[in-house]
Design an enzyme around this catalytic site. Structure first.
Site, PDB file in Angstrom:
ATOM      1  N   HIS A  97     -12.734   2.469  -7.315  1.00 52.07           N
ATOM      2  CA  HIS A  97     -12.641   2.951  -5.939  1.00 52.07           C
ATOM      3  C   HIS A  97     -13.839   3.831  -5.608  1.00 52.07           C
ATOM      4  O   HIS A  97     -14.365   4.546  -6.469  1.00 52.07           O
ATOM      5  CB  HIS A  97     -11.347   3.737  -5.764  1.00 52.07           C
ATOM      6  CG  HIS A  97     -10.821   3.696  -4.359  1.00 52.07           C
ATOM      7  ND1 HIS A  97     -11.296   2.849  -3.393  1.00 52.07           N
ATOM      8  CD2 HIS A  97      -9.828   4.405  -3.745  1.00 52.07           C
ATOM      9  CE1 HIS A  97     -10.646   3.028  -2.267  1.00 52.07           C
ATOM     10  NE2 HIS A  97      -9.746   3.970  -2.448  1.00 52.07           N
ATOM     11  N   LYS A 103      -0.232  12.879  -6.882  1.00 51.89           N
ATOM     12  CA  LYS A 103      -1.561  12.451  -6.450  1.00 51.89           C
ATOM     13  C   LYS A 103      -1.793  12.822  -4.983  1.00 51.89           C
ATOM     14  O   LYS A 103      -0.883  13.276  -4.287  1.00 51.89           O
ATOM     15  CB  LYS A 103      -1.744  10.945  -6.656  1.00 51.89           C
ATOM     16  CG  LYS A 103      -0.713  10.015  -6.029  1.00 51.89           C
ATOM     17  CD  LYS A 103      -0.778   9.791  -4.518  1.00 51.89           C
ATOM     18  CE  LYS A 103      -2.023   9.212  -3.945  1.00 51.89           C
ATOM     19  NZ  LYS A 103      -2.104   7.762  -4.043  1.00 51.89           N
ATOM     20  N   ASP A 154       0.734  10.479   1.834  1.00 57.07           N
ATOM     21  CA  ASP A 154       0.451   9.691   0.628  1.00 57.07           C
ATOM     22  C   ASP A 154       0.194  10.667  -0.519  1.00 57.07           C
ATOM     23  O   ASP A 154      -0.931  10.813  -1.001  1.00 57.07           O
ATOM     24  CB  ASP A 154      -0.780   8.808   0.906  1.00 57.07           C
ATOM     25  CG  ASP A 154      -1.058   7.839  -0.221  1.00 57.07           C
ATOM     26  OD1 ASP A 154      -0.166   7.618  -1.065  1.00 57.07           O
ATOM     27  OD2 ASP A 154      -2.181   7.292  -0.258  1.00 57.07           O
ATOM     28  N   ASP A 208       1.101  -0.877  -5.114  1.00 56.99           N
ATOM     29  CA  ASP A 208       0.370   0.356  -5.379  1.00 56.99           C
ATOM     30  C   ASP A 208       1.335   1.324  -6.070  1.00 56.99           C
ATOM     31  O   ASP A 208       2.199   1.919  -5.425  1.00 56.99           O
ATOM     32  CB  ASP A 208      -0.104   0.916  -4.024  1.00 56.99           C
ATOM     33  CG  ASP A 208      -0.877   2.194  -4.160  1.00 56.99           C
ATOM     34  OD1 ASP A 208      -1.017   2.695  -5.288  1.00 56.99           O
ATOM     35  OD2 ASP A 208      -1.349   2.690  -3.116  1.00 56.99           O
ATOM     36  N   ARG A 222      -6.779   1.335 -12.137  1.00 54.21           N
ATOM     37  CA  ARG A 222      -7.714   1.813 -11.106  1.00 54.21           C
ATOM     38  C   ARG A 222      -8.344   3.112 -11.546  1.00 54.21           C
ATOM     39  O   ARG A 222      -7.638   4.038 -11.948  1.00 54.21           O
ATOM     40  CB  ARG A 222      -6.919   1.997  -9.812  1.00 54.21           C
ATOM     41  CG  ARG A 222      -7.531   2.914  -8.773  1.00 54.21           C
ATOM     42  CD  ARG A 222      -6.693   2.825  -7.515  1.00 54.21           C
ATOM     43  NE  ARG A 222      -6.959   3.845  -6.551  1.00 54.21           N
ATOM     44  CZ  ARG A 222      -6.360   3.920  -5.368  1.00 54.21           C
ATOM     45  NH1 ARG A 222      -5.445   3.031  -5.032  1.00 54.21           N
ATOM     46  NH2 ARG A 222      -6.653   4.886  -4.519  1.00 54.21           N
ATOM     47  N   SER A 245       0.815  -1.223   0.000  1.00 50.53           N
ATOM     48  CA  SER A 245       0.000   0.000   0.000  1.00 50.53           C
ATOM     49  C   SER A 245       0.845   1.268   0.000  1.00 50.53           C
ATOM     50  O   SER A 245       1.736   1.430   0.850  1.00 50.53           O
ATOM     51  CB  SER A 245      -0.876  -0.026   1.258  1.00 50.53           C
ATOM     52  OG  SER A 245      -1.259   1.281   1.634  1.00 50.53           O
ATOM     53  N   GLY A 246       0.515   2.186  -0.891  1.00 53.77           N
ATOM     54  CA  GLY A 246       1.212   3.469  -0.917  1.00 53.77           C
ATOM     55  C   GLY A 246       0.960   4.262   0.352  1.00 53.77           C
ATOM     56  O   GLY A 246       1.876   4.889   0.908  1.00 53.77           O
ATOM     57  N   LEU A 247      -0.293   4.230   0.815  1.00 54.98           N
ATOM     58  CA  LEU A 247      -0.629   4.938   2.054  1.00 54.98           C
ATOM     59  C   LEU A 247       0.190   4.378   3.217  1.00 54.98           C
ATOM     60  O   LEU A 247       0.800   5.121   3.989  1.00 54.98           O
ATOM     61  CB  LEU A 247      -2.127   4.796   2.358  1.00 54.98           C
ATOM     62  CG  LEU A 247      -2.572   5.322   3.721  1.00 54.98           C
ATOM     63  CD1 LEU A 247      -2.427   6.834   3.799  1.00 54.98           C
ATOM     64  CD2 LEU A 247      -4.008   4.913   4.026  1.00 54.98           C
ATOM     65  N   ASP A 275       0.583   4.110  -7.494  1.00 53.50           N
ATOM     66  CA  ASP A 275      -0.031   5.438  -7.615  1.00 53.50           C
ATOM     67  C   ASP A 275      -0.371   5.720  -9.087  1.00 53.50           C
ATOM     68  O   ASP A 275      -0.901   4.864  -9.759  1.00 53.50           O
ATOM     69  CB  ASP A 275       0.871   6.519  -7.005  1.00 53.50           C
ATOM     70  CG  ASP A 275       0.946   6.399  -5.481  1.00 53.50           C
ATOM     71  OD1 ASP A 275       0.014   5.819  -4.890  1.00 53.50           O
ATOM     72  OD2 ASP A 275       1.929   6.864  -4.881  1.00 53.50           O
ATOM     73  N   GLU A 297      -3.342   4.247 -10.952  1.00 50.33           N
ATOM     74  CA  GLU A 297      -4.631   4.942 -10.854  1.00 50.33           C
ATOM     75  C   GLU A 297      -4.653   6.138 -11.801  1.00 50.33           C
ATOM     76  O   GLU A 297      -3.607   6.737 -12.088  1.00 50.33           O
ATOM     77  CB  GLU A 297      -4.887   5.374  -9.403  1.00 50.33           C
ATOM     78  CG  GLU A 297      -3.906   6.391  -8.855  1.00 50.33           C
ATOM     79  CD  GLU A 297      -3.996   6.529  -7.333  1.00 50.33           C
ATOM     80  OE1 GLU A 297      -3.864   5.513  -6.623  1.00 50.33           O
ATOM     81  OE2 GLU A 297      -4.204   7.665  -6.873  1.00 50.33           O
ATOM     82  N   ASN A 316      -4.097  11.102  -1.535  1.00 48.11           N
ATOM     83  CA  ASN A 316      -4.870   9.927  -1.148  1.00 48.11           C
ATOM     84  C   ASN A 316      -6.348  10.156  -1.436  1.00 48.11           C
ATOM     85  O   ASN A 316      -6.869  11.269  -1.256  1.00 48.11           O
ATOM     86  CB  ASN A 316      -4.661   9.609   0.343  1.00 48.11           C
ATOM     87  CG  ASN A 316      -5.388   8.336   0.750  1.00 48.11           C
ATOM     88  OD1 ASN A 316      -6.548   8.371   1.139  1.00 48.11           O
ATOM     89  ND2 ASN A 316      -4.713   7.219   0.622  1.00 48.11           N
ATOM     90  N   SER A 317      -7.031   9.117  -1.865  1.00 42.72           N
ATOM     91  CA  SER A 317      -8.428   9.223  -2.310  1.00 42.72           C
ATOM     92  C   SER A 317      -9.380   9.734  -1.227  1.00 42.72           C
ATOM     93  O   SER A 317     -10.451  10.237  -1.540  1.00 42.72           O
ATOM     94  CB  SER A 317      -8.927   7.851  -2.763  1.00 42.72           C
ATOM     95  OG  SER A 317      -8.039   7.284  -3.678  1.00 42.72           O
TER      96      SER A 317
HETATM   97  C1  SPV Z   1      -3.403   2.577  -0.628  1.00 42.79           C
HETATM   98  O1  SPV Z   1      -3.470   1.641   0.168  1.00 42.79           O
HETATM   99  O2  SPV Z   1      -2.449   3.349  -0.676  1.00 42.79           O
HETATM  100  C2  SPV Z   1      -4.480   2.802  -1.588  1.00 42.79           C
HETATM  101  C3  SPV Z   1      -5.844   2.548  -1.202  1.00 42.79           C
HETATM  102  O3  SPV Z   1      -4.218   3.300  -2.667  1.00 42.79           O
HETATM  103  S1  SPV Z   1      -6.514   4.043  -0.642  1.00 42.79           S
HETATM  104  O4  SPV Z   1      -5.783   4.472   0.517  1.00 42.79           O
HETATM  105  O5  SPV Z   1      -7.898   3.761  -0.357  1.00 42.79           O
HETATM  106  O6  SPV Z   1      -6.407   5.029  -1.709  1.00 42.79           O
HETATM  107 MG    MG Z   2      -2.478   4.319  -2.675  1.00 42.80          MG
END
Ligand code: SPV
Ligand code: MG
Length: 315
Positions: free
Chosen positions: A196, A126, A64, A91, A165, A52-54, A93, A120, A128-129
């Site tokens: 997502h 980017k 993130d 991930d 994504r 996971s990027g986060l 990104d 994505e 974080n979503s």
């Molecule tokens: C991550 O885990 O970094 C993701 C999922 O991309 S989210 O945090 O929901 O964007």
């Molecule tokens: Mg991410």
């Protein structure tokens, strides 16, 4: 290093990642952000890892928001791959730039043993979503489809998975836009589309699944709609489920609680009975393999040292 001390077979793992993503039965990809968490995920019995990027950026004390570089990401992914035999979906990104940056990342991740990457359709840098109050910009469809095509072309013949994504529903563009984007990315060669959403009732996800023509499997990240069960979502047509940050959040809660106890009591005994013994740390580091290797190889060293001492004495 895998549990028997041998290098993991990257080729097998990449093929497995593609196979797992297209399986009929639901697959859960569990978040890991370093070698230790990867090993714990494997021991818990999960089939695949989400790098996971986060979680990786948070574990480095960063946001993130592309604050970690692509080469830092590759380094962390390498430690994850060394620690586990599981396929690792990374991930990626938005690919850290244009199609060229994305395909270079594919080659580097492939080389360190990752099983696949997810890109994505946002623009660099980017965010974080789930961050509110930030304008999240989508890449034009043809540009992102080109990035996916470049990523597909850049992977080795071993079968590295490319997941596309769409953030269309995250930025409020709705299900129609998400469907159009997912179709374009599937046509560009993606092995799976990740859709997502941040709606807690998952209504947009359910509508997407209802209308998706299933040309490639759908991957979901149910962080914001955790009350919709994996069974219900797979019955609705989803194939893969990313548990994206629950490991990181567990660590934060557990560590905060124990740090507070230690700070208040200055007493190691206040937490001693509830934390892993040092022997467990050694086990997770696969120390036994090193001890056995020392037994196997140390007499070579001794012999070499004696020979060296003898030839020094003869000088
Ligand atoms: C991550 O885990 O970094 C993701 C999922 O991309 S989210 O945090 O929901 O964007
Ligand atoms: Mg991410």
């Amino acid at each position: 290093m895998s549990s028997d001390g041998c290098e993991t077979n990257a080729a097998g793992r990449a093929t497995l990642a593609r196979e797992i993503l297209s399986r009929e039965s639901p697959t859960i990809l569990m978040e890991a952000h370093n070698g230790l968490t990867a090993r714990l995920v494997e021991e818990a019995g999960f089939e695949a890892i989400w790098a996971s990027g986060l979680a990786i950026s948070a574990s480095l004390g960063l946001r993130d928001a592309n604050e970690i570089s692509w080469s830092q990401l590759v380094d962390v992914v390498e430690t994850i791959c060394d620690a586990t035999r599981l396929p690792v979906l990374v991930d990626g990104d938005e690919g850290f730039g244009n199609f060229n940056n994305a395909r270079r990342l594919v080659q580097k991740l492939d080389a360190v043993g990752a099983g696949g990457v997810c890109f994505e359709d946002k623009v660099f840098p980017k965010s974080n979503s789930f961050v509110e109050g930030v304008e999240q910009q989508l890449s034009p469809i043809p540009v992102f489809a080109g990035k996916i095509a470049a990523a597909v072309d850049a992977r080795s013949s071993r079968g590295f998975a490319v997941v596309a994504r769409t953030e269309a529903m995250i930025v409020g563009k709705g299900v129609d836009e998400a469907l159009a984007r997912a179709a374009a990315y599937a046509a560009a060669g993606a092995d799976s589309v990740l859709v997502h959403s941040k709606r807690s009732d998952g209504a947009d996800i359910l509508e997407f699944l209802e209308r998706w023509d299933s040309r490639v499997p759908v991957t979901l990240v149910p962080t914001k709609y955790p009350s919709l069960s994996i069974r219900a979502l797979s019955e609705a047509g989803a194939s893969n489920f990313i548990f994206a940050n629950q490991g990181l959040r567990t660590i934060i809660s557990a560590l905060k609680a124990n740090l507070a106890k230690l700070r208040a009591s200055s007493d190691l005994m206040s937490i001693e009975s509830e934390i892993a013994p040092i022997s467990e740390v050694f086990r997770l580091q696969n120390l036994d393999e090193l001890l056995a290797a020392e037994k196997k190889y140390e007499h070579f060293e001794l012999r070499g040292r004696r020979q060296h001492e003898r030839s020094e004495a003869q000088k």
